[in-house]
Design an enzyme around this catalytic site. Structure first.
Site, PDB file in Angstrom:
ATOM      1  N   GLU A  17      26.638 -99.579  51.196  1.00  0.00           N
ATOM      2  CA  GLU A  17      26.620-100.472  50.036  1.00  0.00           C
ATOM      3  C   GLU A  17      28.018-101.036  49.821  1.00  0.00           C
ATOM      4  O   GLU A  17      28.321-102.134  50.264  1.00  0.00           O
ATOM      5  CB  GLU A  17      26.102 -99.731  48.805  1.00  0.00           C
ATOM      6  CG  GLU A  17      25.762-100.653  47.650  1.00  0.00           C
ATOM      7  CD  GLU A  17      24.923 -99.950  46.597  1.00  0.00           C
ATOM      8  OE1 GLU A  17      24.734-100.553  45.539  1.00  0.00           O
ATOM      9  OE2 GLU A  17      24.479 -98.810  46.829  1.00  0.00           O
TER      10      GLU A  17
ATOM     11  N   GLU B  95      28.312 -90.946  40.497  1.00  0.00           N
ATOM     12  CA  GLU B  95      27.409 -92.032  40.122  1.00  0.00           C
ATOM     13  C   GLU B  95      26.382 -91.567  39.093  1.00  0.00           C
ATOM     14  O   GLU B  95      26.124 -92.248  38.100  1.00  0.00           O
ATOM     15  CB  GLU B  95      26.684 -92.547  41.366  1.00  0.00           C
ATOM     16  CG  GLU B  95      25.674 -93.637  41.093  1.00  0.00           C
ATOM     17  CD  GLU B  95      25.022 -94.151  42.358  1.00  0.00           C
ATOM     18  OE1 GLU B  95      24.529 -95.290  42.338  1.00  0.00           O
ATOM     19  OE2 GLU B  95      25.017 -93.431  43.375  1.00  0.00           O
TER      20      GLU B  95
END
Length: 910
Positions: free
Chosen positions: A442, A712
């Protein structure tokens, strides 16, 4: 004695290759005179002196003739306070880059047959014959891909992964290198290695590569000046050649495969490829560099027999490995991961990213292995193919070489570790663009993440140039209808629907930059983009509210299932409309700063606020969805109609925090606001309780699990040491670290009160949980600091204000005072006093010192359980007498022993 620091140009010190002909100038003052105040300054450019009647010392307009391309200037400054002048500063030098496409005679060139997708990384070369008498030389270079240049076998510069990542279709950075010392009379060999980088490597989770084109290319222009004043220019053209390097494969996600054995490579021709030179821009901030080297702390064998290495810190970069007595054909493989799972390398969170560097060795007594065309996010590495010891391994830390500007400390070691984690998370993810995560497939510039984190970022590091260039990419990639991509640079190519909090980065980040650095230029440049975004979301409203359609909402609310991060408590329409109000207000205020008409946006903000209240707020102050995030939004962004509504909303937020056992109940949107909302509502004690909770989910839970960066998810790792089962799990995400901004402003008490910290607010909010706290920050005017300590019944506050700035200081228990530059100190009675004995269950929950004892006592008699569970069970009885809690819980759980606890309970409550 008064002195000035050397001049800065834009946001850089002595820049080489600056991209503007009229750089703004800044300097700082050093003085022991408390009455000194700048009233005028003189600026000297190579003997030309200009006087400016102004007290300003930050981003002062360039008062000289504009610089020409390649022109160099030395500038110094002296300042006056009335008739009293300082000494001249040391001179600073600035050199303009190539300011026009017409300055380039070079053209982009690419190998004719070599260097295709899947082929070895090519090296483009040119032999340059130079005369005697070289006085200076510059290499201007960029690439489609990433490049590393060498002159006569010596590396050019210290930048990594140049030219970095921008919106390549619109903007491509070039670098200016001083290569005078690398050249000599006669033949000089210029070699440039090209890698895939962001241009042609894999980007995003779909596995697609070559987003910007399928051919690597180089643009390079060597300009040599001789003692007689003549100049020779050698640019990339058909006279260059290409050959294969030993880098057989390179990718930012997958790693690098390098063959160190000597091999003959065919020489290929190059050809000119069409590419617009009008896209070329000079850097606005510092480059990506190797900024630190961390030695390995342990090497051991895993249960499966693998060799594992721990570097003690989750970092971004690569492994440097020293080997001895290698043999030709020996293969060494390094895999990287952030965590261990089941005592093995935990690679599942990487998804499809291989994160593997492979080396085929040659015969050598000693060799140092490290890649140069990739990077990884990791704390641990696995080594196969060689026996290694810790002394031979190090982690090379790579990221944008930002200047550190902010520090925080306090008496709680876990809270200090959390702040350390925020800093390292930013270091890892500020790698040319503000990425979400640096390890999996990502690594994109998600707009929502930086929107919430930009205030924290601007305190910790100098992000002025870094984020101004990213904002230019945001404006370039913004869609024609004003929609803002989810990620910038946009590799989803306009396929992003409009989403609140994410697209609002278009308005919020420029405003934060202005507030932190006093830079009206970034507002002026981004104003059209800001307006376009607000106009777009206003067009999506119905009866004044932004409802329906796709939204991320309060992303990664801890109540959301692992496989459904959208499933937040907060209604997404409430979140969206609140952001409409906020962004409209920001644009209106920006218009006022720039001297433009912002009345349309003032009206939009007012109408949207009225619609928010009408649709989503009851007369009693309940906000739709009754979630901590919606109350935090309503309280912090003034989305309530009356004082009574505000009072009830604040009370409800506090009760939700209590009922959840002080575990966090917010996602990306609510997390930066909830402690501020509690503080402004008069309950900073609850904000402290929320921040200092160690159970999952909480900010300190990852610290208790050994985290060295911010995660996260609140539970990226579960208490049993296994990785969250969600497909999307990172251990280095800075967004949830946005609470550090509250720590700086409210715990320590250091906050900007005017753009660029021209005025400072000092308002520490002490609590019994801490005995001391401090923060310091290098503002544009100089260092500001606040430190407080509670000791022996006294509270001591120390404040430093830089020259050119002033502060309003709120000493607890006293009226606010105005102070100028210098050091100031106050000692007063400790404002933190013991809480009275709890009368109600609510009081008991608020009693930070008593609550753990209550939990233990109730658990001893079979009631409740852990702290959070007991708080949830007690929540229905908030208004009941605290003395009844044991009996009330026993009624809920007849099997418990409530009545047996009565004597001990009464003693506990005093």
């Amino acid at each position: 004695m008064t002195a000035t620091t050397p001049v800065r140009f834009e946001h850089r010190d002595s820049p080489l290759g600056l991209g503007t002909a009229t750089p703004r100038l800044s300097w700082q003052l050093r003085t022991d005179d408390p009455g000194w105040a700048q009233t005028a300054c003189e600026l000297d450019r190579d003997g030309t002196v200009v006087r400016v009647e102004s007290a300003e010392q930050v981003l002062v307009p360039w008062p000289f003739e504009p610089l020409r391309s390649r022109e160099r200037a030395a500038v110094r400054v002296r300042v006056a306070s009335g008739d009293d002048w300082s000494e001249w500063s040391e001179p600073s030098t600035v050199e303009a880059g190539l300011l026009s496409a017409r300055d380039w005679s070079a053209r982009f060139v690419s190998p004719v047959t070599l260097g295709g997708i899947g082929a070895p990384a090519p090296i483009l070369s040119r032999t340059v014959h130079l005369r005697a008498g070289i006085t200076s030389a510059r290499l201007y270079a960029t690439a489609h891909g990433v490049y590393e240049a060498q002159l006569n076998g010596r590396r050019v510069g210290d930048e990594v992964l140049a030219p970095g990542w921008t919106s390549y279709r619109h903007r491509l950075r070039y670098q200016t290198h001083d290569v005078t010392a690398l050249l000599h009379e006669g033949a000089n060999e210029l070699d440039v290695l090209l890698g895939n980088g962001w241009f042609r490597g894999r980007l995003a989770w779909a596995g697609r590569r070559a987003h910007y084109g399928d051919r690597l290319a180089l643009l390079a222009q060597l300009e040599v000046t001789y003692a007689d004043g003549s100049t020779e220019v050698i640019g990339t053209d058909e006279q260059w050649t290409a050959r294969n390097s030993g880098v057989l494969a390179d990718d930012l996600y997958d790693g690098q495969h390098t063959d160190l054995r000597p091999a003959e490579s065919e020489v290929d021709r190059v050809e000119v490829v069409e590419a617009s030179l009008g896209r070329l821009v000079a850097p606005e901030g510092p480059p990506v560099r190797a900024t630190e080297v961390l030695p390995a702390i342990e090497v051991w064998r895993s249960p499966s027999g693998r060799t594992l290495v721990d570097f003690g810190q989750n970092v971004v970069g690569w492994v440097r490995l020293r080997l001895r007595n290698t043999r030709a054909g020996q293969e060494v493989v390094l895999r990287h991961a952030e965590v261990l799972e089941h005592d093995e390398l935990g690679v599942r969170p990487l998804r499809s990213a291989a994160a593997t560097d492979t080396y085929v060795l040659d015969d050598a007594q000693e060799v140092v292995l490290e890649p140069n065309l990739t990077f990884h996010g990791f704390r641990y590495a696995e080594v196969t193919g060689a026996d290694v010891v810790a002394e031979d391994l190090a982690a090379v830390v790579v990221g944008t070489d930002l200047r550190r500007t902010g520090w925080f400390s306090c008496s709680d070691p876990d809270l200090e570790q959390f702040h350390h984690n925020v800093v390292w998370g930013m270091r890892g993810n500020f790698l040319d663009v503000p990425t979400d995560c640096p390890q999996r497939d990502e690594r994109l510039g998600w707009t929502g993440d930086i929107q919430v984190f930009s205030p924290t970022a601007g305190f910790l590091f100098d992000t002025a140039g870094f984020l101004s260039t990213w904002l230019a990419d945001l404006a370039a990639d913004q869609q024609d209808d004003g929609s803002v991509p989810y990620v910038v640079p946009d590799v989803l190519y306009g396929k992003s629907p409009t989403a609140a909090a994410w697209g609002d980065a278009a308005a919020v980040v420029p405003w934060v930059q202005y507030r932190r650095y006093g830079d009206t230029g970034v507002l002026a440049r981004q104003f059209d983009s800001m307006c376009a975004w607000v106009d777009r979301i206003a067009s999506l409203t119905s009866d004044g509210v932004w409802a329906g359609g796709f939204q991320f909402g309060d992303w990664l609310d801890p109540t959301a299932p692992p496989d459904d991060p959208f499933a937040a408590q907060a209604d997404p329409d409430v979140v969206a409309t609140a952001h409409l109000v906020r962004s409209a207000e920001i644009v209106a205020e920006t218009a006022r700063v720039l001297g433009r008409d912002g009345s349309r946006y003032e009206k939009l903000a007012a109408d949207s606020r009225d619609a928010f209240i009408r649709h989503y707020v009851t007369g009693a102050g309940r906000v739709l969805s009754d979630a901590p995030t919606t109350y935090a939004l309503a309280l912090e962004w003034d989305l309530l109609a009356t004082g009574e509504q505000r009072e009830h909303a604040a009370e409800r937020l506090a009760d939700l925090v209590r009922a959840n056992g002080f575990r966090i109940g917010t996602g990306f949107v609510g997390t930066p606001l909830v402690t501020d909302a509690l503080t402004s509502a008069g309950r900073p004690d609850l904000a402290y309780r929320l921040l200092l909770e160690r159970g999952c989910p909480s900010w300190l839970y990852p610290v208790s699990m050994g985290a060295t960066t911010v995660w996260e998810r609140w539970d990226s790792m579960l208490p049993d040491g296994s990785v969250n089962p969600g497909e999307m799990t990172s251990f280095n995400h800075y967004a949830l670290g946005a609470v550090a901004d509250w720590m700086h402003r409210s715990i320590a008490g250091l906050a900007p009160a005017a753009p660029g910290y021209r005025r400072i607010t000092v308002r520490p909010v002490p609590d019994a949980a801490l005995t001391h706290a401090s923060a310091r920050h290098h503002t544009p005017y100089g260092e500001a600091s606040v430190a407080w300590r509670r000791e022996g019944g006294e509270f001591t506050l120390e404040v430093e204000v830089p020259p050119g700035s002033a502060a309003r200081v709120h000493v607890p228990g006293q009226a606010a005072v105005e102070v100028g530059h210098g050091r100031h100190r106050w000692t007063v009675a400790d404002p933190v006093t013991p809480r009275p004995a709890p009368a109600t269950v609510r009081d008991l929950l608020d009693h930070a010192e008593l609550w753990p004892k209550a939990v233990a006592l109730l658990a001893e008699h079979g009631l409740g359980g852990d702290s959070a569970r007991l708080a949830r069970e007690a929540a229905p009885f908030l208004h009941r007498p605290a003395t009844e809690l044991a009996t009330l819980l026993a009624m809920k759980d007849p099997a418990g022993g409530g009545t047996a606890a009565e004597a001990a309970w009464a003693d506990l409550l005093g």
